[in-house]
Design a protein around this motif. Structure first.
Motif, PDB file in Angstrom:
ATOM      1  N   ILE A 125     -23.474 -23.201 103.727  1.00 43.70           N
ATOM      2  CA  ILE A 125     -22.883 -21.970 104.251  1.00 43.70           C
ATOM      3  C   ILE A 125     -21.430 -21.922 103.784  1.00 43.70           C
ATOM      4  O   ILE A 125     -20.704 -22.912 103.881  1.00 43.70           O
ATOM      5  CB  ILE A 125     -22.952 -21.945 105.792  1.00 43.70           C
ATOM      6  CG1 ILE A 125     -24.409 -21.755 106.242  1.00 43.70           C
ATOM      7  CG2 ILE A 125     -22.065 -20.831 106.366  1.00 43.70           C
ATOM      8  CD1 ILE A 125     -24.620 -21.913 107.738  1.00 43.70           C
ATOM      9  N   LYS A 126     -21.051 -20.766 103.243  1.00 44.74           N
ATOM     10  CA  LYS A 126     -19.699 -20.610 102.716  1.00 44.74           C
ATOM     11  C   LYS A 126     -19.091 -19.316 103.258  1.00 44.74           C
ATOM     12  O   LYS A 126     -19.797 -18.331 103.454  1.00 44.74           O
ATOM     13  CB  LYS A 126     -19.768 -20.551 101.180  1.00 44.74           C
ATOM     14  CG  LYS A 126     -18.432 -20.526 100.503  1.00 44.74           C
ATOM     15  CD  LYS A 126     -18.587 -20.352  98.992  1.00 44.74           C
ATOM     16  CE  LYS A 126     -17.221 -20.089  98.381  1.00 44.74           C
ATOM     17  NZ  LYS A 126     -17.319 -19.659  96.997  1.00 44.74           N
ATOM     18  N   PHE A 127     -17.790 -19.358 103.478  1.00 44.22           N
ATOM     19  CA  PHE A 127     -17.102 -18.165 103.993  1.00 44.22           C
ATOM     20  C   PHE A 127     -16.026 -17.715 103.011  1.00 44.22           C
ATOM     21  O   PHE A 127     -15.390 -18.542 102.358  1.00 44.22           O
ATOM     22  CB  PHE A 127     -16.427 -18.484 105.338  1.00 44.22           C
ATOM     23  CG  PHE A 127     -17.382 -19.001 106.379  1.00 44.22           C
ATOM     24  CD1 PHE A 127     -18.249 -18.139 107.039  1.00 44.22           C
ATOM     25  CD2 PHE A 127     -17.436 -20.366 106.688  1.00 44.22           C
ATOM     26  CE1 PHE A 127     -19.140 -18.615 107.998  1.00 44.22           C
ATOM     27  CE2 PHE A 127     -18.322 -20.849 107.649  1.00 44.22           C
ATOM     28  CZ  PHE A 127     -19.175 -19.966 108.301  1.00 44.22           C
ATOM     29  N   ILE A 128     -15.847 -16.411 102.915  1.00 47.12           N
ATOM     30  CA  ILE A 128     -14.703 -15.882 102.173  1.00 47.12           C
ATOM     31  C   ILE A 128     -13.995 -14.851 103.056  1.00 47.12           C
ATOM     32  O   ILE A 128     -14.621 -14.205 103.896  1.00 47.12           O
ATOM     33  CB  ILE A 128     -15.103 -15.233 100.819  1.00 47.12           C
ATOM     34  CG1 ILE A 128     -16.180 -14.154 101.016  1.00 47.12           C
ATOM     35  CG2 ILE A 128     -15.584 -16.272  99.834  1.00 47.12           C
ATOM     36  CD1 ILE A 128     -16.451 -13.368  99.737  1.00 47.12           C
TER      37      ILE A 128
ATOM     38  N   MET B 291     -28.545 -24.650 111.519  1.00 45.06           N
ATOM     39  CA  MET B 291     -27.669 -23.524 111.150  1.00 45.06           C
ATOM     40  C   MET B 291     -28.123 -22.885 109.844  1.00 45.06           C
ATOM     41  O   MET B 291     -28.130 -21.659 109.696  1.00 45.06           O
ATOM     42  CB  MET B 291     -26.216 -23.995 111.015  1.00 45.06           C
ATOM     43  CG  MET B 291     -25.559 -24.304 112.347  1.00 45.06           C
ATOM     44  SD  MET B 291     -23.758 -24.465 112.221  1.00 45.06           S
ATOM     45  CE  MET B 291     -23.615 -26.093 111.469  1.00 45.06           C
ATOM     46  N   ASN B 292     -28.508 -23.747 108.901  1.00 42.95           N
ATOM     47  CA  ASN B 292     -28.958 -23.246 107.607  1.00 42.95           C
ATOM     48  C   ASN B 292     -30.193 -22.357 107.772  1.00 42.95           C
ATOM     49  O   ASN B 292     -30.255 -21.245 107.234  1.00 42.95           O
ATOM     50  CB  ASN B 292     -29.264 -24.450 106.703  1.00 42.95           C
ATOM     51  CG  ASN B 292     -29.762 -24.054 105.338  1.00 42.95           C
ATOM     52  OD1 ASN B 292     -30.926 -23.730 105.163  1.00 42.95           O
ATOM     53  ND2 ASN B 292     -28.876 -24.078 104.350  1.00 42.95           N
ATOM     54  N   LEU B 293     -31.159 -22.829 108.540  1.00 48.07           N
ATOM     55  CA  LEU B 293     -32.398 -22.067 108.717  1.00 48.07           C
ATOM     56  C   LEU B 293     -32.154 -20.803 109.537  1.00 48.07           C
ATOM     57  O   LEU B 293     -32.724 -19.749 109.263  1.00 48.07           O
ATOM     58  CB  LEU B 293     -33.463 -22.937 109.392  1.00 48.07           C
ATOM     59  CG  LEU B 293     -33.887 -24.164 108.583  1.00 48.07           C
ATOM     60  CD1 LEU B 293     -34.862 -25.017 109.383  1.00 48.07           C
ATOM     61  CD2 LEU B 293     -34.514 -23.750 107.265  1.00 48.07           C
ATOM     62  N   PHE B 294     -31.307 -20.913 110.540  1.00 49.60           N
ATOM     63  CA  PHE B 294     -30.986 -19.744 111.357  1.00 49.60           C
ATOM     64  C   PHE B 294     -30.274 -18.686 110.501  1.00 49.60           C
ATOM     65  O   PHE B 294     -30.583 -17.492 110.577  1.00 49.60           O
ATOM     66  CB  PHE B 294     -30.077 -20.157 112.522  1.00 49.60           C
ATOM     67  CG  PHE B 294     -29.836 -19.070 113.524  1.00 49.60           C
ATOM     68  CD1 PHE B 294     -30.615 -18.970 114.670  1.00 49.60           C
ATOM     69  CD2 PHE B 294     -28.827 -18.137 113.336  1.00 49.60           C
ATOM     70  CE1 PHE B 294     -30.396 -17.965 115.600  1.00 49.60           C
ATOM     71  CE2 PHE B 294     -28.596 -17.123 114.257  1.00 49.60           C
ATOM     72  CZ  PHE B 294     -29.383 -17.037 115.391  1.00 49.60           C
ATOM     73  N   ALA B 295     -29.341 -19.140 109.679  1.00 50.24           N
ATOM     74  CA  ALA B 295     -28.605 -18.201 108.811  1.00 50.24           C
ATOM     75  C   ALA B 295     -29.569 -17.477 107.875  1.00 50.24           C
ATOM     76  O   ALA B 295     -29.495 -16.254 107.708  1.00 50.24           O
ATOM     77  CB  ALA B 295     -27.548 -18.962 108.008  1.00 50.24           C
ATOM     78  N   LYS B 296     -30.477 -18.235 107.287  1.00 48.56           N
ATOM     79  CA  LYS B 296     -31.420 -17.643 106.326  1.00 48.56           C
ATOM     80  C   LYS B 296     -32.348 -16.647 107.013  1.00 48.56           C
ATOM     81  O   LYS B 296     -32.660 -15.593 106.488  1.00 48.56           O
ATOM     82  CB  LYS B 296     -32.240 -18.781 105.696  1.00 48.56           C
ATOM     83  CG  LYS B 296     -33.109 -18.337 104.542  1.00 48.56           C
ATOM     84  CD  LYS B 296     -33.801 -19.515 103.876  1.00 48.56           C
ATOM     85  CE  LYS B 296     -34.902 -20.082 104.739  1.00 48.56           C
ATOM     86  NZ  LYS B 296     -35.773 -21.046 104.055  1.00 48.56           N
TER      87      LYS B 296
END
Ligand SMILES: [Zn+2]
Length: 283
Positions: free
Chosen positions: A90-93, A270-275
């Motif tokens: 997960i990356k933020f800008i 978090m990764n799976l929830f985000a996807k």
């Protein structure tokens, strides 16, 4: 002062007429699932899938709604966040840095006030991004994230993508990580109950999928005490079993200075929830 981080769980009920503001029943119930459905969803999500290897990028609107005159150093803060979340792909800008009318209310008062979220929403850009709103510090809350109970699928059409953080807590090193953990589906490591030694997850972890945060590599957390050096002060439950919590976990309530870690299980969740449930925000 005890670090108190609360999540407001919102139940949107009776949302039948789209022209009306849906009645909102506000509940402060820490971050437990208000229904069994939510817990099952997380567990199913977790067991049925593997982490995606593709990095998901999310844009953040950094919104200042306080008149505290300081440099909030958004780029530095987001860089620090990226160091923490990279393991979860997960990356933020930073999408924008804007100031809106300073709030007269403190973060505690905002959390208590029904309807204020609608007011905020009207001021925000309608585009795909996470809104982080910095508001005046109060007495207890560091930050809160709007979390929808009942069904995670609600995230897809109700558009709750706002995190509130106090202008003081913004500068510590764990509050934003904690709130983004909630944003991506994580629960508190101690589960529903905040009272010391009242977690329903057994110290030996045998019911780790059903209680606590439903993630098994975060040990049962009695939400107890630490010494000045972030060592856990030993405690036992009513059956004489000893707890060994990770006081450095971002999703605990241990002091901010002690917290610097998500577990592999939390990264996966978090990764799976985000996807699955934040995909509409991926840039
Ligand atoms: Zn929390």
């Amino acid at each position: 002062m005890k670090n108190i981080l609360l999540v407001l769980l919102f139940i949107v009920a009776g949302c039948t007429n789209k022209n009306e503001t849906p009645p909102i029943i506000q509940q402060i119930c820490s971050s437990e699932f208000c229904s069994e459905n939510g817990a099952k969803e997380l567990i199913n999500l977790y067991e049925d899938d593997n982490m995606t290897n593709e990095t998901m990028t999310f844009k953040i609107n950094c919104i200042v709604a306080t008149n505290k005159k300081v440099d909030f150093k958004f780029q530095k803060k987001i860089k620090d966040l990226n160091n923490v979340f990279t393991k979860g792909k997960i990356k933020f800008i930073v999408n924008s840095e804007i100031s809106i009318s300073p709030q007269k209310l403190t973060i505690d008062q905002i959390a208590e006030k029904e309807g204020i979220f609608t007011q905020f929403k009207q001021n925000l850009k309608k585009e795909k991004s996470i809104n982080i709103i910095i508001v005046p510090h109060g007495k207890s809350l560091n930050g809160f994230t709007l979390v929808l109970p009942e069904k995670f699928l609600n995230y897809l059409n109700l558009g709750y993508e706002t995190i509130y953080i106090s202008d003081k807590a913004w500068f510590n090193t764990s509050t934003l990580q904690h709130e983004l953990g909630h944003f991506f589906g994580l629960q508190h490591t101690f589960g529903e109950l905040t009272n010391e030694n009242s977690t329903l997850e057994k110290p030996n972890g045998t019911n780790c999928k059903e209680e606590g945060d439903f993630i098994c590599d975060t040990p049962s957390d009695p939400n107890g005490k630490t010494d000045a050096y972030c060592n856990y002060v030993k405690s036992i439950n009513k059956n004489g079993e000893v707890y060994s919590p990770k006081v450095n976990n971002y999703m605990s309530y241990y002091p901010n200075k002690c917290k610097n870690e998500f577990t592999n299980g939390q990264y996966k969740a978090m990764n799976l929830f985000a996807k699955e449930y934040r995909s509409y925000l991926i840039y």
